[in-house]
Design a protein around this motif. Structure first.
Motif, PDB file in Angstrom:
ATOM      1  N   ASN A   1      26.435  66.296   2.553  1.00  0.00           N
ATOM      2  CA  ASN A   1      25.284  67.096   2.137  1.00  0.00           C
ATOM      3  C   ASN A   1      24.709  67.898   3.307  1.00  0.00           C
ATOM      4  OD1 ASN A   1      25.564  65.989  -0.400  1.00  0.00           O
ATOM      5  ND2 ASN A   1      24.001  64.422  -0.073  1.00  0.00           N
TER       6      ASN A   1
ATOM      7  N   SER B   1      26.822  70.825   4.093  1.00  0.00           N
ATOM      8  CA  SER B   1      26.610  71.852   3.081  1.00  0.00           C
ATOM      9  C   SER B   1      25.316  72.625   3.331  1.00  0.00           C
ATOM     10  CB  SER B   1      26.574  71.202   1.690  1.00  0.00           C
ATOM     11  OG  SER B   1      26.313  72.154   0.689  1.00  0.00           O
ATOM     12  N   ARG B   2      24.261  71.916   3.710  1.00  0.00           N
ATOM     13  CA  ARG B   2      22.988  72.581   3.978  1.00  0.00           C
ATOM     14  C   ARG B   2      23.072  73.448   5.238  1.00  0.00           C
ATOM     15  NH1 ARG B   2      22.898  71.231  -0.428  1.00  0.00           N
ATOM     16  NH2 ARG B   2      21.426  69.817  -1.478  1.00  0.00           N
TER      17      ARG B   2
ATOM     18  N   GLU C   1      24.699  76.626   4.264  1.00  0.00           N
ATOM     19  CA  GLU C   1      23.733  77.440   3.534  1.00  0.00           C
ATOM     20  C   GLU C   1      22.722  78.094   4.481  1.00  0.00           C
ATOM     21  OE1 GLU C   1      20.389  75.674   0.921  1.00  0.00           O
ATOM     22  OE2 GLU C   1      22.120  75.898  -0.422  1.00  0.00           O
TER      23      GLU C   1
ATOM     24  N   LEU D   1      16.018  71.380   6.480  1.00  0.00           N
ATOM     25  CA  LEU D   1      16.975  71.981   5.554  1.00  0.00           C
ATOM     26  C   LEU D   1      16.657  71.585   4.118  1.00  0.00           C
ATOM     27  CD1 LEU D   1      20.285  71.375   7.558  1.00  0.00           C
ATOM     28  CD2 LEU D   1      18.734  73.340   7.654  1.00  0.00           C
ATOM     29  N   ARG D   2      17.058  72.418   3.199  1.00  0.00           N
ATOM     30  CA  ARG D   2      16.739  72.195   1.790  1.00  0.00           C
ATOM     31  C   ARG D   2      17.216  70.822   1.308  1.00  0.00           C
ATOM     32  NH1 ARG D   2      19.254  72.936  -3.110  1.00  0.00           N
ATOM     33  NH2 ARG D   2      21.149  73.752  -2.101  1.00  0.00           N
TER      34      ARG D   2
END
Length: 406
Positions: A350, A353-354, A357, A390-391
């Motif tokens: 995760n 991935s962030r 992004e 991060l989101r």
């Protein structure tokens, strides 16, 4: 007298029935431990020679299912301890060199191709292979179809240097092997095809895990790995500008540029996600982080070349983002009861991935976490970009970028 395509009556020699069972029985009963078809061909020919059959050359011509190759030839010659393996590109069957091979007659439906090579004749000149065999001292050549299920046809050939060519009992002996050879070769080709398809669609390591029995939902393991996620920027808009075939060609070029260095450096691409990909470098390799960083830099160099080519053809350069982190990944089968995906998940994935992004905001192509930097020998190649929330993550992440980017 030559007979290029013939349907010879099968005669049997009463003096050889016991010997003609030896290699046949071996093919049927004693080859289960032999995994590879090339080794099977070598051992079969050696056993034929030991049984008094004057085989001096044999080949298998196979049409295979592989992402790169349409076919392969396995060649054994007397005295060789290993077979030669040659692969052939797709659409080779439309080329002149393919059409000028005697095996083509088998693919076109002939039940036998037989050519005596003792004396030079016009029929020897029909195929370059016959002239080559004649010069090398071969006296007789025969090719037969090897029939697999679902109408698949392959070819086996035998040649001899016996002064007058194959004797009739030798031809009978070899013909008796065809059904058993078809069965033995199909099993090994199906096994090879299963490995190839799994490696093609899920990766080499995941494919090996699946073949070893990791086929139930939830099966898998947890281990530490460096994780890389890459995604193209604005590709949806680009897709609206160019025809489908152009878009596929661009995507393939992009994936070649990014993926080849990953696989060369020991990484495994677990999946493609549209125009993105997920790759891991297991930390069981002490150089995993350095290998991942090298793969990124090599991929960047190749992307520069690709973008130059795109610009020359009037297309826009591709932009991409890469996020890199390191940590525990849960690696295994996830999905519904009937449809599974062999993939890696977990908090570390995760975060990668962030980070990918977040490249949109930093205008950096590559973002790396502090955890990754601590394990890689790259302190002189990166610049600290501070801690960022991060989101979807509660704890801020310390982020680094590559120095050459800014």
């Amino acid at each position: 007298m030559s007979n290029t395509v013939s349907h010879l009556p099968r005669t049997r020699s009463g003096s050889w029935p016991h010997k003609r069972r030896a290699v046949l029985d071996w093919l049927m009963n004693d080859t289960s431990a032999q995994r590879f078809l090339d080794n099977l061909l070598v051992e079969m020919c050696e056993r034929l020679v030991a049984d008094g059959i004057s085989v001096a050359r044999s080949s298998l011509h196979l049409r295979i299912q592989h992402p790169q190759w349409q076919g392969a030839r396995i060649l054994w010659q007397s005295g060789a301890v290993e077979a030669e393996i040659d692969t052939f590109d797709y659409n080779v069957d439309t080329t002149e060199i393919f059409l000028r091979k005697p095996a083509t007659e088998i693919y076109n439906g002939a039940l036998e191709v037989r050519q005596h090579l003792v004396a030079r004749t016009d029929e020897i000149s029909k195929y370059p292979l016959f002239e080559e065999l004649h010069r090398e001292g071969y006296t007789d050549y025969v090719a037969w179809p090897i029939k697999h299920t679902l109408g698949k046809c392959h070819v086996v050939t035998f040649a001899t240097k016996r002064p007058l060519g194959f004797l009739q009992h030798e031809m009978d002996y070899l013909k008796d092997l065809l059904p058993a050879l078809a069965l033995a070769s199909e099993i090994r080709m199906k096994n090879a095809m299963a490995r190839t398809l799994l490696e093609t669609y899920v990766g080499a390591h995941a494919g090996a895990e699946i073949l070893a029995g990791a086929t139930t939902r939830g099966s898998g393991k947890t281990f530490k790995a460096a994780i890389m996620i890459c995604d193209l920027r604005d590709f949806t808009a680009l897709s609206d500008l160019w025809p489908r075939d152009d878009i596929i060609e661009i995507l393939n070029g992009y994936f070649d540029a990014i993926c080849d260095p990953i696989e060369t450096r020991g990484g495994e691409i677990l999946k493609f996600m549209g125009d993105g990909l997920l790759a891991i470098f297991p930390l069981s390799n002490p150089d995993a982080c350095d290998d991942l960083l090298y793969a990124i830099k090599e991929g960047q160099s190749r992307m520069e070349t690709l973008n130059g080519q795109l610009l020359e053809t009037g297309k826009d350069a591709l932009r991409y983002g890469i996020g890199v982190h390191v940590g525990d990944v849960m690696y295994g089968n996830i999905g519904s009861r009937k449809r599974l995906d062999f993939t890696a998940i977990g908090p570390a994935v995760n975060i990668a991935s962030r980070l990918e992004e977040f490249t949109k905001k930093t205008k950096q192509s590559v973002l790396l976490s502090a955890e990754f930097i601590s394990l890689a020998n790259c302190s002189s190649e990166v610049v600290a970009l501070g801690s960022h929330r991060l989101r979807g993550l509660e704890t801020p992440v310390s982020i680094f970028g590559l120095i050459e980017e800014g």
